[in-house]
Write a protein that holds these residues in place. Structure first.
Motif, mmCIF file in Angstrom:
data_model
loop_
_atom_site.group_PDB
_atom_site.id
_atom_site.type_symbol
_atom_site.label_atom_id
_atom_site.label_comp_id
_atom_site.label_asym_id
_atom_site.label_seq_id
_atom_site.Cartn_x
_atom_site.Cartn_y
_atom_site.Cartn_z
ATOM 1 N N LEU A 187 0.823 -1.216 0.000
ATOM 2 C CA LEU A 187 0.000 0.000 0.000
ATOM 3 C C LEU A 187 0.849 1.253 0.000
ATOM 4 O O LEU A 187 0.484 2.277 0.582
ATOM 5 C CB LEU A 187 -0.943 -0.006 1.213
ATOM 6 N N GLY A 188 1.980 1.176 -0.667
ATOM 7 C CA GLY A 188 2.851 2.334 -0.781
ATOM 8 C C GLY A 188 4.009 2.272 0.183
ATOM 9 O O GLY A 188 4.050 1.471 1.123
ATOM 10 N N LEU A 189 4.993 3.128 -0.069
ATOM 11 C CA LEU A 189 6.208 3.200 0.740
ATOM 12 C C LEU A 189 6.405 4.633 1.214
ATOM 13 O O LEU A 189 6.296 5.576 0.430
ATOM 14 C CB LEU A 189 7.423 2.784 -0.093
ATOM 15 N N GLN A 190 6.701 4.770 2.497
ATOM 16 C CA GLN A 190 6.967 6.094 3.053
ATOM 17 C C GLN A 190 8.126 6.730 2.300
ATOM 18 O O GLN A 190 9.132 6.086 2.028
ATOM 19 C CB GLN A 190 7.306 5.954 4.529
ATOM 20 N N PRO A 205 12.395 4.679 -0.037
ATOM 21 C CA PRO A 205 11.677 3.595 -0.731
ATOM 22 C C PRO A 205 12.609 2.552 -1.349
ATOM 23 O O PRO A 205 12.276 1.369 -1.408
ATOM 24 C CB PRO A 205 10.879 4.336 -1.808
ATOM 25 N N TYR A 206 13.774 2.983 -1.793
ATOM 26 C CA TYR A 206 14.728 2.057 -2.396
ATOM 27 C C TYR A 206 15.286 1.096 -1.354
ATOM 28 O O TYR A 206 15.372 -0.118 -1.580
ATOM 29 C CB TYR A 206 15.856 2.844 -3.066
ATOM 30 N N THR A 212 1.844 12.536 4.757
ATOM 31 C CA THR A 212 3.243 12.360 4.393
ATOM 32 C C THR A 212 3.352 11.834 2.975
ATOM 33 O O THR A 212 2.434 11.223 2.436
ATOM 34 C CB THR A 212 3.959 11.386 5.352
ATOM 35 N N ILE A 213 4.509 12.056 2.376
ATOM 36 C CA ILE A 213 4.747 11.630 1.004
ATOM 37 C C ILE A 213 4.930 10.118 0.968
ATOM 38 O O ILE A 213 5.679 9.545 1.758
ATOM 39 C CB ILE A 213 5.983 12.329 0.425
ATOM 40 N N HIS A 214 4.244 9.478 0.042
ATOM 41 C CA HIS A 214 4.380 8.039 -0.185
ATOM 42 C C HIS A 214 4.644 7.787 -1.661
ATOM 43 O O HIS A 214 4.225 8.559 -2.526
ATOM 44 C CB HIS A 214 3.105 7.298 0.225
ATOM 45 N N THR A 215 5.345 6.708 -1.923
ATOM 46 C CA THR A 215 5.477 6.193 -3.283
ATOM 47 C C THR A 215 4.385 5.161 -3.485
ATOM 48 O O THR A 215 4.339 4.148 -2.777
ATOM 49 C CB THR A 215 6.862 5.562 -3.494
ATOM 50 N N HIS A 216 3.485 5.423 -4.437
ATOM 51 C CA HIS A 216 2.347 4.541 -4.708
ATOM 52 C C HIS A 216 2.351 4.113 -6.164
ATOM 53 O O HIS A 216 2.886 4.815 -7.038
ATOM 54 C CB HIS A 216 1.024 5.279 -4.473
ATOM 55 N N PHE A 247 18.145 -4.129 7.346
ATOM 56 C CA PHE A 247 18.468 -2.706 7.374
ATOM 57 C C PHE A 247 17.300 -1.953 6.747
ATOM 58 O O PHE A 247 17.055 -2.088 5.545
ATOM 59 C CB PHE A 247 19.758 -2.435 6.602
ATOM 60 N N LEU A 248 16.578 -1.183 7.530
ATOM 61 C CA LEU A 248 15.434 -0.429 7.048
ATOM 62 C C LEU A 248 15.764 1.055 6.995
ATOM 63 O O LEU A 248 16.581 1.544 7.775
ATOM 64 C CB LEU A 248 14.222 -0.647 7.962
ATOM 65 N N PRO A 249 15.087 1.790 6.114
ATOM 66 C CA PRO A 249 15.338 3.231 6.026
ATOM 67 C C PRO A 249 14.629 3.984 7.135
ATOM 68 O O PRO A 249 13.811 3.427 7.875
ATOM 69 C CB PRO A 249 14.728 3.590 4.667
ATOM 70 N N GLU A 250 14.944 5.258 7.240
ATOM 71 C CA GLU A 250 14.152 6.108 8.124
ATOM 72 C C GLU A 250 12.711 6.153 7.613
ATOM 73 O O GLU A 250 12.468 6.019 6.424
ATOM 74 C CB GLU A 250 14.723 7.525 8.208
#
Length: 368
Positions: free
Chosen positions: A42-45, A52-53, A86-90, A272-275
């Motif tokens: 459902l998208g990536l923060q 997102p990468y 907040t901005i999401h990649t959808h 390893f996850l992003p902020e």
């Protein structure tokens, strides 16, 4: 706690952790395509360009940054403000449906700027702003300056926020492309994608998708993820189709009958996850991933840190320096755990930075 909830099966924090990691593609890397993963999740923060990468590198077999960049360049995925403002990649499809779903939240957000919008006709503002950004993509500064000529007594920032709240504004490329990002410039989703927005989906359909990606979960969990309120009715309509559980605090949890709920003893490799990863932001009760002793340690002022999972739970933060991947655990790691973290770090670096050589260094244990 109702009598029904009291007799529902108990899921402790570890059971919830493994179930959520399974839904989030973090127990084992998934063979899904990049587009399929963005849709499933459902998208990536995406407040910043890189998260997102890194989020996909932690979840997908053989992921390479060019895969997401290519989808963005072809307008199959977009960057847009949706959940939690907040901005999401959808995916393009989700952009055109989820953005209308959260419009009520954008309207509430706009209410916080009403003092700067006295005398502003918001319907006219939306028409003018649409014409501006569909003529050519505009930065927020350009939007402010253009709208200020129509309402010179208004607060410039409030005018631009009003445009973003009233219209589904996407960030056009090259913003968001791996290694090629430019400044934020905006146009409407409909104009960028060449098709109209769809009617907002019934909350019921999104509840089912949320549970598939983040469940088992409570009503408040989904409301936290979406930034919406009053979703109880949708869960109640779906109750006959769902299973119910309870957590250690007696909160009722809903889930899809056929969704995976792995054994709590299932191994969970380091990740390893992003902020801003949605894993840490999409539940009202985050103890399924964040041990209470570590609450707040991924933030320092306004700065969010990239996070490390060990045995499925938050265990530290990490950063890339000029020549090293620096890992700062919150507690002591065993030698076996350090070896696993090192191996995962090497894998992440090969996927994301194949042309750069980095050492892996463990920093001081972070104690706050």
């Amino acid at each position: 706690m109702t009598k029904t909830t009291a007799t529902a099966p108990l899921l402790d924090a570890r059971a919830l952790n493994r179930a959520t990691l399974g839904r989030q593609l973090l127990l084992r890397r998934s063979p899904l395509s990049t587009r399929e993963a963005v849709e499933h999740l459902l998208g990536l923060q995406a407040q910043n360009v890189k998260p997102p990468y890194y989020a996909l590198a932690a979840r997908l077999e053989g992921f390479a940054p060019g895969e997401l960049s290519g989808l963005m360049d072809r307008r199959d995925v977009v960057r847009i403000v949706t959940m939690r403002s907040t901005i999401h990649t959808h995916t393009a499809d989700d952009c055109l449906t989820l953005r209308p779903l959260v419009q009520a939240a954008r309207d509430r957000e706009l209410g916080a700027f009403r003092k700067g919008l006295v005398g502003v006709d918001l319907d006219r503002l939306a028409v003018l702003a649409r014409d501006l950004v569909e003529t050519e993509p505009r930065t927020m500064r350009q939007l402010r300056e253009a709208l200020l000529t129509e309402w010179p007594d208004a607060d410039p920032q409030a005018l631009a926020i009003a445009a973003r709240c009233r219209l589904p504004l996407v960030q056009v490329t090259p913003r968001g492309l791996w290694g090629r990002s430019g400044q934020v410039a905006l146009t409407t989703a409909e104009h960028w994608l060449g098709r109209p927005a769809r009617p907002a989906p019934a909350p019921d359909a999104t509840v089912l998708r949320y549970l598939a990606a983040f469940g088992p979960a409570s009503v408040k969990d989904m409301q936290t993820w979406a930034g919406l309120t009053r979703l109880r009715d949708a869960f109640e309509r779906l109750r006959p189709r769902l299973l119910t559980f309870r957590d250690e605090n007696g909160v009722e949890l809903f889930d899809l009958p056929d969704a995976p709920r792995p054994d709590p003893a299932t191994p969970a490799p380091p990740r390893f996850l992003p902020e801003f990863d949605n894993l840490l932001l999409s539940h009202a009760d985050r103890t399924r991933v964040v041990p209470p002793a570590y609450w707040g340690r991924t933030w320092q002022g306004n700065q969010a840190h990239s996070t490390l999972l060990v045995d499925g739970f938050l265990a530290g933060v990490w950063r890339l320096e000029e020549t090293a991947l620096v890992v700062e655990p919150f507690g002591r790691l065993s030698r076996a755990q350090r070896d696993e973290v090192t191996a995962e770090g090497e894998r992440m670096l090969r996927a994301m930075h194949a042309d750069t050589s980095y050492d892996i260094r463990f920093g001081a244990v972070v104690r706050r």
